[in-house]
Design an enzyme around this catalytic site. Structure first.
Site, PDB file in Angstrom:
ATOM      1  N   ASP A 171      10.438  -3.368 -21.771  1.00 55.33           N
ATOM      2  CA  ASP A 171       9.790  -4.653 -21.515  1.00 55.33           C
ATOM      3  C   ASP A 171       9.976  -5.114 -20.069  1.00 55.33           C
ATOM      4  OD1 ASP A 171      12.465  -5.036 -21.710  1.00 55.33           O
ATOM      5  OD2 ASP A 171      12.373  -6.750 -23.080  1.00 55.33           O
TER       6      ASP A 171
ATOM      7  N   HIS B  93       7.004  12.134   4.375  1.00 55.39           N
ATOM      8  CA  HIS B  93       7.140  10.961   3.504  1.00 55.39           C
ATOM      9  C   HIS B  93       8.499  10.932   2.817  1.00 55.39           C
ATOM     10  CE1 HIS B  93       2.569   9.926   3.247  1.00 55.39           C
ATOM     11  NE2 HIS B  93       3.123   9.634   4.402  1.00 55.39           N
TER      12      HIS B  93
ATOM     13  N   ASP C  52      10.288   4.820   9.536  1.00 54.18           N
ATOM     14  CA  ASP C  52       8.886   4.407   9.411  1.00 54.18           C
ATOM     15  C   ASP C  52       8.890   3.302   8.370  1.00 54.18           C
ATOM     16  OD1 ASP C  52       6.207   4.067   8.846  1.00 54.18           O
ATOM     17  OD2 ASP C  52       5.744   6.215   8.740  1.00 54.18           O
TER      18      ASP C  52
ATOM     19  N   ASP D 293       3.060  -1.386  10.091  1.00 51.19           N
ATOM     20  CA  ASP D 293       3.372   0.029   9.851  1.00 51.19           C
ATOM     21  C   ASP D 293       3.895   0.611  11.162  1.00 51.19           C
ATOM     22  OD1 ASP D 293       3.457   2.667   9.073  1.00 51.19           O
ATOM     23  OD2 ASP D 293       1.277   2.917   8.881  1.00 51.19           O
TER      24      ASP D 293
ATOM     25  N   HIS E 168      -0.328  15.915  10.915  1.00 55.86           N
ATOM     26  CA  HIS E 168      -1.066  14.758  10.372  1.00 55.86           C
ATOM     27  C   HIS E 168      -1.981  14.190  11.439  1.00 55.86           C
ATOM     28  CE1 HIS E 168       1.603  11.862  12.457  1.00 55.86           C
ATOM     29  NE2 HIS E 168       2.616  12.620  12.079  1.00 55.86           N
TER      30      HIS E 168
ATOM     31  N   HIS F 291      -4.917   5.518  11.347  1.00 58.84           N
ATOM     32  CA  HIS F 291      -5.626   5.055  10.154  1.00 58.84           C
ATOM     33  C   HIS F 291      -5.840   3.557  10.313  1.00 58.84           C
ATOM     34  CE1 HIS F 291      -1.781   3.418   8.580  1.00 58.84           C
ATOM     35  NE2 HIS F 291      -1.225   4.561   8.917  1.00 58.84           N
TER      36      HIS F 291
ATOM     37  N   HIS G 223      -2.793   1.892   4.337  1.00 56.43           N
ATOM     38  CA  HIS G 223      -3.921   2.774   4.665  1.00 56.43           C
ATOM     39  C   HIS G 223      -5.145   1.977   4.247  1.00 56.43           C
ATOM     40  CE1 HIS G 223      -1.041   6.446   4.310  1.00 56.43           C
ATOM     41  NE2 HIS G 223      -0.900   5.805   5.446  1.00 56.43           N
TER      42      HIS G 223
ATOM     43  N   GLU H 264      -0.023   6.981  15.902  1.00 55.98           N
ATOM     44  CA  GLU H 264       1.246   7.520  15.425  1.00 55.98           C
ATOM     45  C   GLU H 264       1.380   9.041  15.521  1.00 55.98           C
ATOM     46  OE1 GLU H 264       1.690   7.430  11.093  1.00 55.98           O
ATOM     47  OE2 GLU H 264      -0.127   6.223  10.952  1.00 55.98           O
TER      48      GLU H 264
ATOM     49  N   TYR I 222       7.301  17.745  14.651  1.00 60.92           N
ATOM     50  CA  TYR I 222       8.272  18.047  13.603  1.00 60.92           C
ATOM     51  C   TYR I 222       8.588  19.542  13.638  1.00 60.92           C
ATOM     52  CZ  TYR I 222       5.868  13.765  12.356  1.00 60.92           C
ATOM     53  OH  TYR I 222       5.285  12.516  12.411  1.00 60.92           O
TER      54      TYR I 222
ATOM     55  N   ARG J 242       8.483  10.693  15.443  1.00 63.70           N
ATOM     56  CA  ARG J 242       7.169  10.030  15.372  1.00 63.70           C
ATOM     57  C   ARG J 242       7.335   8.671  16.034  1.00 63.70           C
ATOM     58  NH1 ARG J 242       6.220  10.794  10.510  1.00 63.70           N
ATOM     59  NH2 ARG J 242       6.800   8.895   9.407  1.00 63.70           N
TER      60      ARG J 242
ATOM     61  N   GLU K 120       5.063   5.117  16.250  1.00 62.75           N
ATOM     62  CA  GLU K 120       3.870   4.491  15.640  1.00 62.75           C
ATOM     63  C   GLU K 120       3.815   3.009  15.970  1.00 62.75           C
ATOM     64  OE1 GLU K 120       3.880   4.486  11.294  1.00 62.75           O
ATOM     65  OE2 GLU K 120       1.710   4.190  11.289  1.00 62.75           O
TER      66      GLU K 120
HETATM   67  N1  GLY Z   1       3.879   4.846   6.655  1.00 62.12           N
HETATM   68  C1  GLY Z   1       2.720   5.571   6.332  1.00 62.12           C
HETATM   69  C2  GLY Z   1       1.957   5.912   7.521  1.00 62.12           C
HETATM   70  O1  GLY Z   1       2.472   5.850   8.629  1.00 62.12           O
HETATM   71  O2  GLY Z   1       0.808   6.220   7.458  1.00 62.12           O
HETATM   72 MN    MN Z   2       4.057   4.585   9.154  1.00 61.52          MN
HETATM   73 MN    MN Z   3       0.788   4.797   9.561  1.00 58.61          MN
END
Ligand code: GLY
Ligand code: MN
Ligand code: MN
Length: 431
Positions: free
Chosen positions: A33, A237, A254, A265, A344, A348, A355, A378, A382, A400, A402
Site C-alpha cells: 500500500d 548512467h 551529473d 541538468d 553519446h 538534448h 529530456h 554535454e 570515457y 563529462r 554539462e
Molecule cells: N542526466 C541525463 C543527461 O545528462 O542527459
Molecule cells: Mn546530465
Molecule cells: Mn543532459
C-alpha cells in the site's frame, strides 16, 4: 494562473475544431500500500498547474459553455486526514480558473457530453494504457448512440504536436523558473565539490546534493543523481553507490534539481583531492575545449547536429594530440573512431522534462535553434577500465562537462555558468 490560462487559449486556437483530453500521470505502486512519490504529467501541469493525481483536463472549442473542464478527486475529509488536502471541485474552478469541474467518478457519464457529435478528438494514444481504456469505453458508448443522433469522433490526432512545440519555446516566466532551478543546482554542485575528499562515499555526495535541493525549495531531483567516482565515472548512467572515493581519483557528478516543474541538468568532473593528475588534466582539457566551443556555437539558426559535429571534431583532435587515436582527423571522424571514447550525443532539449519534448527534426532535416529553446551541452570522454589497446595510464578516466543553455535573439545565455569548469576554478572550489 494567467499564464496557464494563456497556454490553454493558445492551444485552443492552434488545435482547430475538436476536443482535447489530457490525463494525469498514473499513481505507481511501490509495494503493497506504499506508492512512489507522485509527480503530475508534464502536459497536464503545463496547461493547468493542477498537480493532483486522478484528474483529467478537457479543452473544447465546440462545447456551448465550457472551454476548459477539470475532472478531479472531490473533497473527502476522511481521506484528506491521510493523504493531505485536495482542491476538490470548487477549488479546481476557483484556484485553477477552469470553466467547470466535476468529480472524477463522473468522468464516464460526463465525457460523452463533450465528445459527442465532435469530429476530432485530440488525445495522445498509447502513453497511458489505463486511461486509453477509459477513453475507448467512452468512444464505444458514443458509437452505440447513432440511432439517437449522437456520433463519435472519427478522427483522433495527437495534441502533443501543438503542446510540445509550445513547451519547447520557453516564456520569460519559464526561463525565470529554469534560472532558479539552475541556481539551486549550482549551489548543490559547489557544496558537493567542497565535501568530496579521500574516504568519502558516493552516497554522501548524493545526500549532499539532495540536501541542498530540498533545503532551497526544490521538490525533487529532475532525475536520479549520478555520482561516479574513479572508474564508475565511465558508466554513463551510473547511480551513486557505496564506493569510497580515494585520493588521486576523479568524481563525476551529473545532477540537477527540479524547481516548480522545471529541470536543470548539470555535470561536473573534479579531483577528489582537489588537484588534477597529468592524465586527468589532459583529458579534462580536451572535453573543456569541446564544451566551450560547443556552447559558443549556440545561437538562432544553428542545429544540434552542427553543435554535435563540432564537439566530435574537437574531441577527435584532442584524442589524436594525446595519442589515444592515431591518423587523419577527417578519416577518424568518418570511421567513427572516437566512439569508444565518446558514445553519446552532445545536446538534448531541456524544460519540464530533463529530456524535454519538442521535435528534433523538421521533416528529415535537423531543425534550427530559435530564441527561447533551452538545451544542454554535454560532451564527455570515457576510457573504460578494461579498454583494449589503450595505455594503462588512461584507463578508468571518465569526464563529462554539462551546462544548460538558453538560445537568445542574438546568441545564448548559460544558466549554469556559476558552476566552475575552468581547471583553476574547479581546483579552488574543491580546496
Ligand atoms: N542526466 C541525463 C543527461 O545528462 O542527459
Ligand atoms: Mn546530465
Ligand atoms: Mn543532459
Amino acid at each position: 494562473m494567467s499564464e496557464f490560462a494563456a497556454r490553454r487559449k493558445q492551444l485552443l486556437e492552434a488545435m482547430g475544431d475538436g476536443v482535447a483530453v489530457f490525463a494525469s500521470a498514473p499513481l505507481a505502486v511501490r509495494n503493497h500500500d506504499v506508492e512512489h512519490p507522485y509527480r503530475q504529467d508534464s502536459d497536464l501541469y503545463y496547461l493547468s498547474g493542477f498537480d493532483e493525481p486522478q484528474s483529467v483536463l478537457v479543452l473544447s472549442n465546440q462545447h456551448e459553455e465550457h472551454q476548459s473542464v477539470l475532472f478531479v478527486r472531490p473533497r473527502m475529509p476522511d481521506r484528506e486526514i491521510w493523504d493531505g488536502p485536495r482542491a476538490g471541485v470548487e477549488g479546481a474552478v476557483e484556484r485553477f480558473g477552469v470553466d467547470a469541474a466535476f468529480p472524477i467518478s463522473e468522468l464516464a457519464t460526463r465525457l460523452p457530453d463533450y465528445l459527442g457529435n465532435v469530429e476530432r478528438l485530440l488525445y495522445r494514444l498509447a502513453d497511458n494504457e489505463e486511461f486509453d481504456s477509459t477513453l475507448f469505453a467512452c468512444l464505444r458508448h458514443l458509437r452505440r448512440g447513432g440511432r439517437k443522433g449522437v456520433s463519435a469522433p472519427e478522427i483522433v490526432v495527437d495534441p502533443s504536436v501543438h503542446v510540445h512545440e509550445m513547451r519547447l519555446r520557453k516564456s520569460d516566466l519559464e526561463l525565470d523558473l529554469m534560472g532558479r532551478a539552475a541556481e539551486i543546482t549550482t549551489e548543490a554542485h559547489l557544496s558537493a565539490m567542497r565535501l568530496a575528499s579521500d574516504g568519502v562515499h558516493e552516497y554522501e555526495l548524493d545526500a549532499e546534493l539532495l540536501h541542498v535541493f530540498r533545503r532551497r525549495g526544490s521538490e525533487r531531483p529532475a532525475y536520479e543523481s549520478i555520482v561516479g567516482s574513479g572508474p564508475n565515472a565511465t558508466i554513463l548512467h551510473y547511480r551513486a553507490g557505496a564506493r569510497t572515493m580515494s585520493d588521486g581519483e576523479l568524481v563525476l557528478i551529473d545532477a540537477g534539481c527540479e524547481y516548480a516543474y522545471y529541470a536543470s541538468d548539470v555535470t561536473r568532473t573534479f579531483p577528489v583531492n582537489g588537484r588534477f593528475a597529468p592524465e586527468q588534466r589532459a583529458l579534462y582539457e580536451i572535453v573543456l575545449a569541446a564544451q566551450k566551443s560547443a556552447v559558443e556555437a549556440v545561437r538562432p539558426g544553428v542545429t544540434l547536429e552542427e553543435i554535435h559535429l563540432g564537439a566530435v571534431r574537437s574531441i577527435t583532435e584532442g584524442l589524436v594530440e594525446v595519442g589515444l587515436l592515431d591518423g587523419n582527423v577527417d578519416t577518424l571522424i568518418e570511421e567513427k573512431k572516437y566512439q569508444p571514447f565518446y558514445m553519446h550525443r552532445t545536446s538534448h532539449w531541456l524544460g519540464m522534462d530533463v529530456h524535454d519534448v519538442g521535435r528534433y527534426y523538421e521533416g528529415r532535416e535537423h531543425r534550427a535553434l530559435e530564441p527561447g529553446f533551452v538545451l544542454t551541452v554535454e560532451p564527455g570522454l570515457y576510457v573504460a577500465e578494461d579498454a583494449e589497446g589503450v595505455d594503462e595510464r588512461w584507463r578508468g578516466i571518465g569526464i563529462r562537462i554539462e551546462d544548460d543553455v538558453v538560445v537568445t535573439a542574438t546568441g545564448h545565455e548559460v544558466l549554469t555558468a556559476g558552476v566552475p569548469k575552468e581547471i583553476a576554478d574547479v581546483e579552488a572550489a574543491c580546496a
